[in-house]
Structure formats: C-alpha cells, structure tokens
Design an enzyme around this catalytic site. Structure first.
Site, mmCIF file in Angstrom:
data_model
loop_
_atom_site.group_PDB
_atom_site.id
_atom_site.type_symbol
_atom_site.label_atom_id
_atom_site.label_comp_id
_atom_site.label_asym_id
_atom_site.label_seq_id
_atom_site.Cartn_x
_atom_site.Cartn_y
_atom_site.Cartn_z
ATOM 1 N N SER A 67 8.239 -1.716 -9.068
ATOM 2 C CA SER A 67 7.471 -0.537 -9.096
ATOM 3 C C SER A 67 5.780 -0.789 -9.280
ATOM 4 C CB SER A 67 8.002 0.557 -10.399
ATOM 5 O OG SER A 67 9.142 1.100 -9.982
ATOM 6 N N LYS A 114 -2.451 4.760 -2.126
ATOM 7 C CA LYS A 114 -0.813 4.797 -2.371
ATOM 8 C C LYS A 114 -0.270 5.671 -1.817
ATOM 9 C CE LYS A 114 2.303 4.506 -6.446
ATOM 10 N NZ LYS A 114 3.260 5.767 -5.846
HETATM 11 S S1 IVH Z 1 2.219 -2.562 -3.804
HETATM 12 C C1 IVH Z 1 4.846 -5.113 -6.333
HETATM 13 N N1 IVH Z 1 0.664 -1.076 -2.280
HETATM 14 O O1 IVH Z 1 4.300 2.718 -4.491
HETATM 15 C C2 IVH Z 1 3.933 -4.375 -5.529
HETATM 16 N N2 IVH Z 1 2.832 -0.015 -3.254
HETATM 17 O O2 IVH Z 1 5.171 3.088 -7.311
HETATM 18 C C3 IVH Z 1 4.442 -3.042 -5.217
HETATM 19 N N3 IVH Z 1 3.429 2.298 -2.564
HETATM 20 O O3 IVH Z 1 7.570 0.748 -4.428
HETATM 21 C C4 IVH Z 1 3.921 -2.563 -4.059
HETATM 22 N N4 IVH Z 1 1.475 2.397 -1.646
HETATM 23 O O4 IVH Z 1 6.623 2.260 -2.511
HETATM 24 C C5 IVH Z 1 2.046 -1.114 -3.193
HETATM 25 N N5 IVH Z 1 -0.633 0.365 -1.005
HETATM 26 C C6 IVH Z 1 0.683 0.343 -1.611
HETATM 27 C C7 IVH Z 1 1.308 1.217 -1.830
HETATM 28 C C8 IVH Z 1 2.550 1.153 -2.629
HETATM 29 C C9 IVH Z 1 2.574 3.096 -1.783
HETATM 30 C C10 IVH Z 1 4.681 2.697 -3.275
HETATM 31 C C11 IVH Z 1 5.644 1.723 -3.090
HETATM 32 C C12 IVH Z 1 6.090 1.333 -4.406
HETATM 33 C C13 IVH Z 1 5.690 2.402 -5.172
HETATM 34 C C14 IVH Z 1 5.395 1.998 -6.690
#
Ligand code: IVH
Length: 699
Positions: free
Chosen positions: A91, A124
């Site tokens: 997460s 995000k």
């Molecule tokens: S990086 C280990 N980048 O947000 C790094 N996540 O709340 C984790 N998400 O499970 C992921 N956009 O489903 C990353 N640009 C982005 C993202 C992103 C959406 C989601 C993803 C993650 C969740 C965490």
C-alpha cells in the site's frame, strides 16, 4: 476547492476499549465491502478518519491491539488470493496537505542522511492494482493485489483491458504493475449494458471496474483501462534479460521504458508523471494535478510522490505495509454521504419519466451537488432507498452525480417510503410501466412543447423568430402536434393567432421556408433521438449522407459510425422506428434530407475507397480539433456549434476537451485552461484567423 489544499481529515476519537473494538469491526467490514464488491458503508474520508483514530488509540494502548485491526495491513487485511506475488504488492502511506508532505519528505531525507534531488510526481489512479506478467514479451497472467502477498488470477480479463497489449514491442520477461479502472465513457457504456441486461447500473467507476475484473460469465463485456506505474523483472527470467536493468533505473526512466514496450502510462494524459527537484516543485505539480482532476476522463484520488532514484529507494526500504520512499497525497473524496430530502419525477422530451434525487447540498470534486440521478423506480426499490436516508453520492469529472446506496446504520426510524407517481407528472395521462424506464403513454407527444422548441433551436433547425410562447400558441390552437407540422402552416392560421400581424407572419413563413434547406445533420439532430446530440448527429449524417441510407441501415451498419456502441445503435434503431411518421411528414413537406459533401454509406459498404481518398484530401482529415475562447475575424459571427460544423466539414473531428489525441487547438480571445492544457501537452495552437485561412474553402 481545488485551488486550496485539502483540509486535513480529522481523526475519529475513540474514548475507550469498547469504542476501539467497535471501530475495528466497522473498519474491517468496510474494507471487506470496499475490496469485495466495491461498495462500502463509509466514504473514503470517513474510512481514513476511522483508521487514524484506531492508530491513535493503538499508539496509546499497545497492549489492547486486536488481531483484526486494519492498521499495518495491505487493503485493511480484507482480501487474499492464491497466486503468490514475486515481490509483495504494498500500500502507500497517506498525507493530506502541504505540511504533511513536507514533514514526510524531511523525515525521509533525515533517514537517508542526504537531500533528495529527484522526486517523481504522478496521479494516484482510482482503480484496482494489478500485476500483468509478460514472458518473452507475451502477456501470460493477470493477478490482483489481494492481501499484497498473494492475489487472485484474473487472466480471463486479458483482451478487454485497453492499455495492456497482448504482446510487448520486445520479448522481455517482466511484470508491469499498474491500475485497472474505467474511464467515464467506459463507465457510462458499462452502465448502459448492464441496464439493458438486468435493469441495474454500477454505483461508481471503481466498483464497476472491480466487478468487471472478477466477472467470468457475464452475458455482456465491458471494457477496462490500464495505466502502468511500475515494472520489475519477473523471475525465473534470465540474467541477460533487459528487464534486469529495471533494478537500477530511476522510476521516471522505468516509466519511459514501460511506455516504449507499448503499455499505457499516464505520460499521454494531462496529468503525466514529472520529475521535480524540490518539494516546492512537487507541491506546484500537485496543485496542477488537483486542478485538472475534475476535467479528467478518469478518476484520481490523490497524487503519488516517489523518490525517483533507485539508490534513494533502496536506502529508504519498506515498512510492513508500504514503501518508505513513496507517499500518497490524498485529494478530497469523490464519494460523500449526504441526505436524501426528496425525489422529483421529471418527464423528458421523449416522454421518459425519470426520478431525480434532491439532496442536502454537499461539496464533491469541486462543486456543490444538490441533485443526482436515480435511474428508475425499480432501481430505487432495489437499492432500498427511503426519504430522509443518508446516502452515498458519487461525482467525479464528467460523470453525472449518482446516488449509490443508503447508509443503513445511520437510519433513525423517521425515514419514509418514496412515493412513485401513478399518472404522468406532466400531462396526467397513464404511465407505461412495462419497461424499467417508465414512460408517459403519449410518448414524445407528452412533451411536444419541449420537443418542438428543441427542434427549432439555434443548433438544430434554427427557426428564426419562433419563441416558446409562439409554439405554445400553435399547440393550443391545434395547428401543430410536432415540428414537421410547422412546414404546412398556412398564412391564415398564423394570422388568426393573437399578437401575430402580417409582418411577423410573413417573416416566420420565410424563416420556415429557409429551414427546409438545412443540412441533414441538423434535421437529424432536431428529431431528438436519444443518444444523438449535435456531434453524433453530424457524424451520422456525414457517414450515411442521406436519410434514406439512415433508414435502410441495420444495427451493424449503424455501429460503423464513429463512437456508436452496440447499445446506442440498438436504441437508435428503436427510436428511428418511433419517429418514422415524423420523418415521413418532413420528407413530404420537402425538407432537405441529404448532407452536403458527405460520403454515402453505400460507397463505404461496397469497399469503394474513393470516399476515403476524398476524405484524406480535406485540410483537417483525421484531426481532432478543439475550439476555445472567443472567435474573432472571419469566425466572429459563428456560434460554437457552427465552428464545430466547420471543423467537421473540413474533415476534422470536433471535440470539447483537450487531450493527448488533440491535433489542433483554435484559441480565441480569453482562452483559459484548455489553452494551458494544450501547451502542457505540446498540442499545436493557432489563432482563429490562421484557422479561417486553413479552412477557407469550407467557410
Ligand atoms: S505505487 C509499492 N503509483 O494506490 C508502491 N500506486 O494506496 C505502491 N496507485 O496499491 C504503488 N496510482 O493500487 C503507485 N501512481 C501510482 C498509483 C498507485 C494508484 C494505487 C495502487 C496502490 C494503492 C496504494
């Protein structure tokens, strides 16, 4: 709203052990529902407040921490699966404002003992995390995040996800991680399909994407969209693999590589990832993304800030739940809870009787929402809504605000059943309830006034001097029942009306005569067929060339029109059958039924490419063009609709929003955010004068 940073969400204060236990149970149930079928009794803000309350209580009472507690767990501990992830899918920790971001960045720099000089800033995406496994360049498996350690195999969804190709441009063995979601258009289309199938709709794009990703035996297929946000080598892989390079690349270059392999990233969107050198620059980009949010064709729920360099990431490492080198800056939720005050029943132009929720006004995604769609009576019953209920309401970007569900645990006992109309609220005649969408038995005739005013409107037939009160007089006198009757009005009839002298009569008769030569696109639009507004009507008219060709088309032929899906084509066929008598009357009155300069559908169907050759010779052939601001020079007198018609006559596709697909922006005086966006995207921008010169043959 998006100018100001989001207010920090307050913490739910838990007074004692019982309150703590109840809070844990509520959070566990909410997380299970959210990650299960995508519904939740809590909106995102309320869930975040609750979890931070639980965290605060646990910090003060570590001996009382319950094993079920959602803190420190991926997805609140709600889900699991049976395909192990090669590297856990974690997460992200959250911050809610600029101060929180600064604290996090300073803490990370302190931990590393050095300044971080490259931060990647990206949206995000509000969907579901997925891992796409490619072996030697072939897509072999799709796995959900699950509990972060193991996920569910959803490989059956391969082929329905835009942005995830079956084959990469290189034979690499790699795992691409990213978000699966529905764009606003995909969501509307999915709701339409589901409504046609069983009368229900999806609550919001996120739950629609969650349900669609898992669904295996649906009678209908819904399209999804993928954007990648990470990539890693997929073991066992081979050490000489180019994918191994990913371990040492900065995040920004990994994303470039992912795009070069042919997988979608947000690079081509208005909220593309960037690299910032300082936290101030990060903050500036966050504000830009927040501002763009409401006009995006997909949902975002925050901004993710990551240390860009592999060295910084490796030095920072991970906590049990999240990487220490990344943070989610949350934006205010697009789903809020408010109260359902009343239900109004409105009769549309086509006689459809649709309920609309009157809500206690609530701010969502930058605007105040006071009304939301409720679809139909059966939907109200299925959702078990009562008057006075607290309801979850969803609104984001282009999506019309919609009521999702009642929040049952907030009921007081004072809620009342919702009364459904027994007769048409407009004319008092009976209601045809044989379909899920109720309709006045008089159909279009019920709202004849609205239909005729629409048909005579500026962007349709543009009948000069025909105001609404005049139409009402004509209806009252029974001289007309629909807009085709306008063409057979006599001078005597008009002179017999009150406040209608000889001069006005002659003017109106002359205006009506002129209207007979309007192009087919406008005549077609005037019919008011559901799902065919101005732009779609122009495409239909240009595609078929004549009303005769339109009337001869079957569903398959109609679907060949750009932007026309299966459901829309079916609806158009039904509607065409219904307005057939109106069309016949128009033809008999001598109204033009052809589109100047259009390729005929028969030529296209016969594989005759001469039409295409002619199309490519047009100055705007294949270009998506947006006009914004006040037009000047030769275009000064044109309405926006007329400018769009001009674009399409010259072979282009007129669009109202700037995206990576936009080829040209015509920026008039006082052009605002669309121009800024075009500049950011590197779209070619020209003045109205330059544009007029380009399309002078078509003016
Ligand atoms: S990086 C280990 N980048 O947000 C790094 N996540 O709340 C984790 N998400 O499970 C992921 N956009 O489903 C990353 N640009 C982005 C993202 C992103 C959406 C989601 C993803 C993650 C969740 C965490």
């Amino acid at each position: 709203m998006n100018d100001a940073p989001p207010a920090p969400a307050p913490v739910t204060v838990l007074a004692d052990q019982a309150a703590y236990a109840a809070a844990v149970q509520l959070a566990v149930d909410a997380a299970a529902a959210y990650y299960g079928d995508g519904t939740s009794p809590l909106d995102d803000d309320a869930y975040d407040r609750l979890v931070r309350g639980i965290e605060a209580y646990e910090a003060d009472h570590p001996e009382q921490v319950l094993p079920d507690s959602p803190t420190g767990k991926v997805a609140g501990g709600a889900v699991s699966g049976d395909v192990p992830h090669t590297v856990p899918m974690l997460s992200l920790d959250n911050v809610f404002d600029a101060a929180g971001l600064e604290r996090w960045a300073a803490g990370l720099e302190r931990r590393l003992g050095r300044e971080i000089t490259a931060w990647s800033v990206e949206p995000k995406l509000d969907g579901l995390a997925i891992s796409a496994r490619y072996r030697r360049g072939r897509l072999v498996q799709l796995v959900t995040r699950g509990d972060g350690v193991a996920g569910e195999d959803v490989s059956h969804a391969m082929g329905t996800v835009v942005g995830l190709p079956d084959a990469l441009t290189e034979p690499v063995t790699v795992e691409i991680r990213g978000e699966v979601m529905m764009t606003a258009a995909q969501f509307e289309s999915a709701c339409e399909k589901r409504r046609a199938h069983d009368g229900t709709t999806f609550s919001n794009p996120r739950s629609a994407a969650a349900g669609t990703l898992r669904a295996q035996d649906r009678a209908y297929t819904c399209e999804l969209t993928f954007f990648g946000y990470g990539a890693l080598p997929l073991p066992p892989g081979d050490a000489s693999e180019p994918a191994q390079r990913l371990r040492t690349l900065p995040h920004s270059q990994i994303m470039d590589q992912v795009a070069a392999w042919g997988v979608a990233t947000t690079a081509a969107t208005p909220v593309a990832g960037i690299v910032a050198a300082t936290v101030q620059e990060v903050q500036a980009r966050i504000e830009q993304i927040a501002e763009a949010r409401a006009s995006l064709p997909f949902g975002i729920d925050g901004i993710v800030v990551k240390a860009d360099l592999a060295d910084d990431q490796n030095a920072a490492g991970f906590s049990s739940r999240a990487p220490r080198w990344a943070i989610a800056y949350k934006l205010p939720a697009t789903e809020k809870i408010t109260q359902l005050i009343a239900v109004e029943w409105n009769v549309g132009r086509t006689g459809i009787i649709a309920p609309r929720a009157v809500l206690k006004p609530v701010e969502i995604d930058g605007s105040v929402v006071s009304f939301a769609t409720l679809h139909n009576a059966a939907d109200i019953a299925r959702r078990g809504l009562l008057l006075g209920d607290h309801v979850t309401v969803y609104k984001a970007g282009d999506i019309i605000p919609r009521v999702e569900a009642p929040v049952v645990h907030l009921r007081t006992g004072d809620e009342q059943p919702i009364a459904v109309p027994q007769v048409c609220p407009n004319c008092g005649d009976a209601i045809d309830t044989s379909q899920e969408r109720w309709r006045c038995v008089r159909g279009r005739a019920c709202r004849a006034l609205a239909s005729i005013v629409y048909a005579a409107g500026r962007d349709q037939l543009d009948v000069e001097g025909l105001a609404q009160n005049r139409v009402q007089q004509l209806l009252d006198a029974k001289f007309i029942t629909d807009f085709a009757d306008l063409f057979t009005l006599t001078r005597e009839q008009l002179l017999s009306l009150e406040r209608m002298g000889a001069a006005n009569t002659d003017k109106l008769l002359a205006a009506i005569e002129t209207v007979k030569t309007r192009p087919l696109s406008r005549v077609f639009c005037a019919l008011g067929i559901r799902g065919t507004g101005r732009s779609m009507s122009r495409r239909i008219a240009r595609h078929f060339g004549s009303m005769e060709a339109i009337m001869a088309a079957d569903a398959e032929a109609i679907q060949a029109v750009d932007g026309m899906g299966t459901e829309k084509a079916k609806l158009m066929l039904e509607e065409l059958a219904e307005v057939r008598p109106l069309i016949d009357k128009l033809i008999a009155a001598g109204v033009n039924m052809t589109e100047p300069g259009a390729t005929t559908a028969t030529a296209v169907a016969d594989g005759d490419s001469s039409g295409d050759a002619a199309a490519t010779a047009l100055p705007l052939a294949g270009m998506s063009v947006v006009a914004t601001g006040t037009m000047t020079g030769p275009l000064a007198e044109l309405s926006r609709n007329q400018v769009n018609e001009l674009i399409e006559r010259a072979g282009g596709k007129a669009s109202s929003s700037v995206s990576a697909k936009t080829a040209l922006l015509v920026a008039g005086e006082k052009a605002g955010s669309k121009k800024t966006k075009a500049e950011d995207l590197g779209v070619r921008i020209i003045t109205p004068d330059e544009f007029a010169a380009m399309v002078s043959d078509f003016l």
